[in-house]
Design a protein around this motif. Structure first.
Motif, PDB file in Angstrom:
ATOM      1  N   GLU A 471     130.872  36.737  50.406  1.00 30.60           N
ATOM      2  CA  GLU A 471     130.676  35.432  51.047  1.00 30.60           C
ATOM      3  C   GLU A 471     129.231  35.378  51.540  1.00 30.60           C
ATOM      4  O   GLU A 471     128.556  36.403  51.597  1.00 30.60           O
ATOM      5  CB  GLU A 471     131.624  35.261  52.243  1.00 30.60           C
ATOM      6  N   ASN A 489     141.780  27.062  52.943  1.00 36.10           N
ATOM      7  CA  ASN A 489     141.565  26.833  51.516  1.00 36.10           C
ATOM      8  C   ASN A 489     142.102  25.449  51.158  1.00 36.10           C
ATOM      9  O   ASN A 489     143.305  25.219  51.167  1.00 36.10           O
ATOM     10  CB  ASN A 489     142.285  27.931  50.720  1.00 36.10           C
ATOM     11  N   ILE A 498     138.624  35.414  54.667  1.00 33.97           N
ATOM     12  CA  ILE A 498     137.615  35.663  53.636  1.00 33.97           C
ATOM     13  C   ILE A 498     136.597  36.664  54.161  1.00 33.97           C
ATOM     14  O   ILE A 498     136.417  36.821  55.363  1.00 33.97           O
ATOM     15  CB  ILE A 498     136.910  34.357  53.196  1.00 33.97           C
TER      16      ILE A 498
END
Ligand SMILES: [Zn+2]
Length: 531
Positions: A471, A489, A498
């Protein structure tokens, strides 16, 4: 932090030297499957690189590592455009698909205590928490487990016999850190520094552990001898020393770096020479010490005043380094947040938790009667402190990143990432944060040696110490936490976690960061099961 019973601890260290029993278990030898490599030729393909200088991200790039060195960082195309294989470096022994990853230099924790008997930690536990958060170099400020212990683990880490960051030992200035007696004269000070150099120390953490090291002629001798021997110098200039010596005075004597903030507001006093202590103040009562510390910055010259500017300009001219360690004071401004951090349950050892809990005897456990007013004072204190540090950075000063975890509800690794967030809160752009955590730390460590840094940048010639995360940490530094960041999401409608560092590369060896964290979780579960 200044350890509780530092003296007791140091005396115990002396005992350890005699009977050769480690205070804290050494890290086990690296087991099969713990880290892969180094490789003859490793290529991380198509990654977005944040190089550590403050330059913006760039990609896709192929990063080529041979052995433990970065040999090439090549731009191989354009974002969202298929890469022409003909433009890519070849002959990889091993490849990592970096096409969805960011690659950063390994992080430097400039204030990393390795835990110990007080916390009930093992070296494996602490080292893996550090590595799992991308920390590939730690300056041990004081080497509280003893000089021998620290050198032992430093050497094994250097040979990659254990899973651990590079360890840079700075040694406490205290008579119990050697067998030469009290450091109570310039001659003794010089002898002490010579003994640190002889035993392999990289620097001094000057702290008055019973010795008058802030007497001007003694401090001058410590710093001068350290310079001659190419050792670094930093200080935790505690309230017990600051009446004699503030940070600006120490910097004028050639001190290289400071920890925390102690001695800095005192350098900014205009209408007093000593902090406004209540008359019943007692330094050994940590609720006094930390409570009054939160009321200190408001006693100093305000931001952008003539005095504030003059002190800052002089520190800048002296090339002084500030290692603020904001994170270790965070509980003072928000105890509940810090106590309830989401990682404690899975990753904090019960023995460490006990060490954090309110106690008049444990260092950093000053929650006897911590009030709303105390937290508000600390919030305001932080604003003034952060304003100084941010402006110091803006005017070209070197600010590094250190955590001081293992005290005050702060966990190794996790709270280094929290320090990154607090630097952003102080006003740093995320790229300035990353630079502070990488290049600045490496430069501060190399400066006293007169050599150029060997890590801290993603650049050919540098040692291969890298952080890989899938990320963008500039978008959200929280993706660097082992517990990741919360994300909704929108395709699935589900809440997910994440990020989390994916790989950490140290000395060309690739470690799966999530596996390291799973080991830590197991260590914690085992201790919980036993209890
Ligand atoms: Zn410390």
């Amino acid at each position: 932090m200044l350890k509780r019973g530092l003296l007791i601890l140091l005396l115990a260290t002396a005992a350890f030297a005699q009977n050769d029993e480690p205070q804290q278990p050494y890290a086990p030898n690296r087991r099969a499957g713990e880290g892969e490599g180094p490789f003859k030729r490793l290529i991380i393909r198509g990654a977005t690189v944040i190089d550590g200088t403050g330059a913006p991200p760039m990609g896709p790039m192929d990063v080529v590592i041979e052995g433990n060195r970065i040999v090439e960082v090549r731009s191989v195309g354009y974002p969202k455009v298929e890469i022409d294989p003909a433009r890519r470096p070849k002959d990889a022994e091993r490849e990592i698909d970096g096409s969805k990853m960011y690659v950063l230099p390994g992080f430097v924790d400039m204030h990393g205590h390795a835990g110990g008997t007080e916390q009930g930690t093992t070296a494996e536990y602490v080292f893996k928490l550090w590595m799992a958060h991308g920390i590939t170099t730690v300056r041990d400020p004081g080497s509280g487990n003893g000089v021998e212990w620290t050198m032992h683990e430093r050497d094994r880490s250097a040979k990659n016999e254990i899973v651990a960051p590079r360890i840079v030992p700075y040694i406490f200035t205290g008579s119990s850190m050697w067998d030469g007696g009290a450091i109570n004269s310039p001659e003794q000070a010089r002898k002490f520094v010579q003994s640190v150099a002889k035993r392999g120390g990289a620097g001094l953490k000057i702290i008055g552990a019973g010795d008058p090291v802030y007497d001007p002629e003694i401090l001058a001798a410590l710093i001068d001898e350290a310079k001659k021997l190419k050792l670094g110098t930093t200080t935790h200039l505690s309230q017990m020393g600051v009446a004699r010596m503030n940070i600006l005075q120490a910097a004028r004597l050639g001190l290289g770096c400071m920890e925390h903030w102690y001695g800095l507001p005192e350098s900014l006093f205009t209408d007093r020479t000593i902090q406004d202590y209540p008359v019943d103040y007692n330094y050994s009562d940590e609720s006094h010490r930390f409570g009054q510390a939160g009321r200190l910055w408001k006693q100093a010259a305000p931001p952008d005043s003539a005095k504030w500017n003059a002190v800052m300009d002089e520190l800048l001219k002296l090339g002084f380094t500030i290692d603020p360690t904001f994170t270790i004071y965070e509980a003072s401004r928000d105890l509940s947040r810090t106590m309830n951090a989401e990682w404690h349950d899975r990753y904090t050892l019960p023995s460490l938790w006990e060490w954090y809990e309110p106690s008049r005897k444990a260092h950093g456990a000053y929650w006897f009667d911590w009030t709303t007013a105390d937290e508000i004072e600390w919030k305001n204190n932080f604003r003034l402190w952060m304003a100084f540090v941010n402006e110091y950075k803006n005017r070209g000063g070197r600010v590094t990143t250190g955590s001081d975890s293992g005290y005050i509800y702060k966990l190794y690794g996790f709270d280094y990432i929290r320090e990154l967030e607090l630097l952003q809160e102080a006003g740093f752009h995320p790229l300035e944060v990353i630079r502070s955590a990488t290049m600045n730390g490496a430069e501060a460590l190399a400066a006293p040696t007169g050599k150029r840094p060997e890590f801290g940048l993603v650049r050919p010639g540098m040692l291969a110490d890298l952080v890989l995360v899938d990320e963008n940490p500039l978008h959200n530094l929280k993706v660097l936490y082992g517990t990741g960041a919360i994300h909704l999401n929108d395709t699935t409608g589900k809440v997910e976690r994440i990020g989390g560092v994916k790989y950490v590369v140290k000395d060309g060896i690739v470690y799966d960061a999530k596996k390291l964290l799973a080991d830590v979780e197991r260590i914690v579960a085992e201790q919980k099961g036993v209890r």
